[in-house]
Scaffold this active site. Structure first.
Site, PDB file in Angstrom:
ATOM      1  N   GLY A  74      -8.681  -9.113  -0.039  1.00 42.92           N
ATOM      2  CA  GLY A  74      -7.438  -9.520   0.617  1.00 42.92           C
ATOM      3  C   GLY A  74      -6.998 -10.946   0.335  1.00 42.92           C
ATOM      4  N   GLY A 110     -13.233  -3.540   0.016  1.00 41.70           N
ATOM      5  CA  GLY A 110     -14.576  -2.991   0.225  1.00 41.70           C
ATOM      6  C   GLY A 110     -14.934  -1.940  -0.808  1.00 41.70           C
ATOM      7  N   ARG A 128       0.824  -1.213   0.000  1.00 44.84           N
ATOM      8  CA  ARG A 128       0.000   0.000   0.000  1.00 44.84           C
ATOM      9  C   ARG A 128       0.861   1.267   0.000  1.00 44.84           C
ATOM     10  NH1 ARG A 128      -4.997  -2.111   3.663  1.00 44.84           N
ATOM     11  NH2 ARG A 128      -6.292  -2.591   1.876  1.00 44.84           N
ATOM     12  N   LYS A 160     -19.767 -14.726   2.276  1.00 47.75           N
ATOM     13  CA  LYS A 160     -21.201 -14.439   2.316  1.00 47.75           C
ATOM     14  C   LYS A 160     -21.813 -14.036   0.982  1.00 47.75           C
ATOM     15  CE  LYS A 160     -21.537 -12.589   6.975  1.00 47.75           C
ATOM     16  NZ  LYS A 160     -21.678 -11.236   7.541  1.00 47.75           N
TER      17      LYS A 160
HETATM   18  P1  AMP Z   1     -14.806 -12.396   1.992  1.00 46.10           P
HETATM   19  O1  AMP Z   1     -14.296 -11.503   3.075  1.00 46.10           O
HETATM   20  O2  AMP Z   1     -16.273 -12.317   1.776  1.00 46.10           O
HETATM   21  O3  AMP Z   1     -14.010 -12.291   0.722  1.00 46.10           O
HETATM   22  O4  AMP Z   1     -14.598 -13.859   2.542  1.00 46.10           O
HETATM   23  C1  AMP Z   1     -13.348 -14.376   2.842  1.00 46.10           C
HETATM   24  C2  AMP Z   1     -13.544 -15.544   3.778  1.00 46.10           C
HETATM   25  O5  AMP Z   1     -14.365 -16.520   3.164  1.00 46.10           O
HETATM   26  C3  AMP Z   1     -12.252 -16.233   4.139  1.00 46.10           C
HETATM   27  O6  AMP Z   1     -11.985 -15.985   5.494  1.00 46.10           O
HETATM   28  C4  AMP Z   1     -12.546 -17.709   3.884  1.00 46.10           C
HETATM   29  O7  AMP Z   1     -12.103 -18.552   4.912  1.00 46.10           O
HETATM   30  C5  AMP Z   1     -14.057 -17.742   3.803  1.00 46.10           C
HETATM   31  N1  AMP Z   1     -14.534 -18.885   3.045  1.00 46.10           N
HETATM   32  C6  AMP Z   1     -14.243 -19.220   1.785  1.00 46.10           C
HETATM   33  N2  AMP Z   1     -14.806 -20.397   1.462  1.00 46.10           N
HETATM   34  C7  AMP Z   1     -15.462 -20.831   2.543  1.00 46.10           C
HETATM   35  C8  AMP Z   1     -16.217 -21.990   2.848  1.00 46.10           C
HETATM   36  N3  AMP Z   1     -16.406 -22.946   1.945  1.00 46.10           N
HETATM   37  N4  AMP Z   1     -16.749 -22.112   4.083  1.00 46.10           N
HETATM   38  C9  AMP Z   1     -16.545 -21.152   4.999  1.00 46.10           C
HETATM   39  N5  AMP Z   1     -15.846 -20.021   4.783  1.00 46.10           N
HETATM   40  C10 AMP Z   1     -15.298 -19.872   3.568  1.00 46.10           C
END
Ligand code: AMP
Length: 414
Positions: free
Chosen positions: A371, A394, A36, A199
């Protein structure tokens, strides 16, 4: 309307405030990744070479309006001194006596860094008194180069722009907007989006906005199971947002009508669910315990519609990774956000890494944000194979949702 750029203003001998995103990871007071900081170099170097008196400011971490030594920007000042090869002066406050004296003593081409703006509780409230104080440190010129916080309307990212004569974007901001908006407005086809992460709720806005722009969306990660359940699949104890199942169905129907192919995992790497969680632990400690449990747990590959109760999906399976790679081969524009598995656990990072490698092999315009996806690319040393690695997870998601970012909207039009 186009925004003014730094080149449109005369900065020589003027005190210019530059909001950067120096929110770097630190371990024992040492910076572990300076990406960064290096990303802000083009703007800082331009201002130095054009004789400006450069005042840098940023946040670091979440000190929540209190002075907390561990979030001091002092190590960043030292790193800037090293990278620029000139002494970067450090103000021990934001707009107080130290900031005034340091910024007033700047000669043309010299640089100062203010202390963490989030040490001041007024920053995140976008309090006008702080915005005014920041503006008064300058000669009426503000540059916003902090793409990572452009989706936040804070005093140093938005408020200050209303109290200066010229508010312009820096080179990093320009580059981020150019790539992300370029993908949305004028993508070379086929255009494929790869979405992962935990999510569905975080990505619904993005999917909706992409439906009339992309040819395909490849979905993996935790968010894929809500879609799989919406298709009536047996997903066992995989992550699922029950209240988003209907929305997932609607998205798939809309995609079908729009001729957008949605590709979901055909196979999944699963692990048993953790039977007991220590409820006395905080969120971070619980997550650590979860990863430690997964490191040791057994795992197997099953078809995505046959995940038994007591098991959870942790990564896309090998056949899915291959299918994703095949689809990606034909893309001319690729947008990727979010890991395709629980990538913090080595054995479940395979799908994410295979996808990074597949994208790296294409000759597409490839844009990545978030990230975990970026970390996978760096781990594999594939940075140079990507057209653009966004510094703002974000902020890039909000831009991809079609939202107007306050840190950009506040800048002066031509
Ligand atoms: P995000 O911040 O929405 O990009 O999500 C990132 C997070 O998604 C990471 O901490 C991953 O561990 C989690 N993640 C990815 N695949 C899975 C899964 N199959 N089950 C639970 N968490 C997940």
């Amino acid at each position: 309307m186009n925004k003014k750029t730094i080149e449109d203003i005369d900065v020589k001998g003027k005190k210019v405030l530059v909001r950067c995103d120096f929110n770097v990871p630190l371990k024992d007071g040492k910076i572990t990744d300076n990406t960064r900081i290096t990303a802000a170099m083009p703007t800082i170097q331009y201002l130095i070479s054009h004789g400006a008196k450069v005042i840098l400011c940023s946040h670091l971490g979440r000190p929540k309006g209190e002075v907390k030594e561990e979030y001091s920007l002092k190590p960043v000042a030292e790193e800037l001194t090293r990278l620029l090869g000139i002494d970067v002066k450090f103000a021990t406050d934001i707009t107080g006596e130290s900031a005034k004296s340091v910024t007033n003593s700047l000669e043309n081409g010299q640089v100062a860094l203010l202390e963490n703006v989030r040490f001041d509780p007024r920053e995140e409230k976008n309090d006008d008194t702080l915005s005014l104080e920041l503006a008064s440190l300058t000669d009426g010129i503000y540059v916003n180069d902090a793409f990572g916080t452009a989706h936040r309307a804070h005093s140093s990212t938005e408020g200050v722009a209303h109290h200066v004569k010229e508010a312009v974007e820096g080179y990093l901001m320009q580059k981020e907007v150019k790539f992300l908006n370029g993908a949305l407005e004028n993508p070379e086809k086929p255009f494929i989006a790869v979405l992962g992460g935990a999510k569905v709720s975080d990505k619904i806005g993005v999917i909706e906005n992409l439906l009339d722009k992309v040819d395909e969306i490849l979905i993996g990660g935790g968010m894929s199971y809500t879609f799989l359940k919406a298709k009536g699949y047996e997903i066992g104890d995989s992550l699922c947002e029950e209240d988003k199942i209907e929305e997932a169905k609607t998205i798939m129907e809309k995609a079908n009508k729009a001729g957008v192919k949605i590709v979901l995992p055909i196979d999944t790497v699963i692990a048993p669910v953790q039977e007991e969680t220590d409820e006395s632990l905080d969120k971070k400690a619980k997550q650590k315990a979860f990863f430690a449990f997964l490191e040791k747990s057994e795992d197997k590959v099953v078809d995505s519609d046959k995940i038994e109760k007591g098991w959870q999906g942790c990564d896309i399976g090998p056949r899915t990774a291959e299918q994703f790679a095949n689809e990606l081969q034909k893309a001319k524009t690729i947008l990727w956000n979010g890991p395709l598995g629980i990538c913090e656990v080595e054995k479940f990072s395979v799908g994410t890494e295979k996808t990074a490698e597949a994208i790296a092999k294409t000759d597409s315009v490839s844009i990545v944000g978030g990230g975990d996806s970026v970390a996978a690319i760096k781990k594999l040393g594939l940075e140079s194979n990507f057209s653009h690695i966004s510094t703002g997870g974000g902020a890039s998601l909000e831009l991809l949702e079609g939202k107007v970012l306050p840190g950009i909207a506040c800048l002066t039009d031509k």
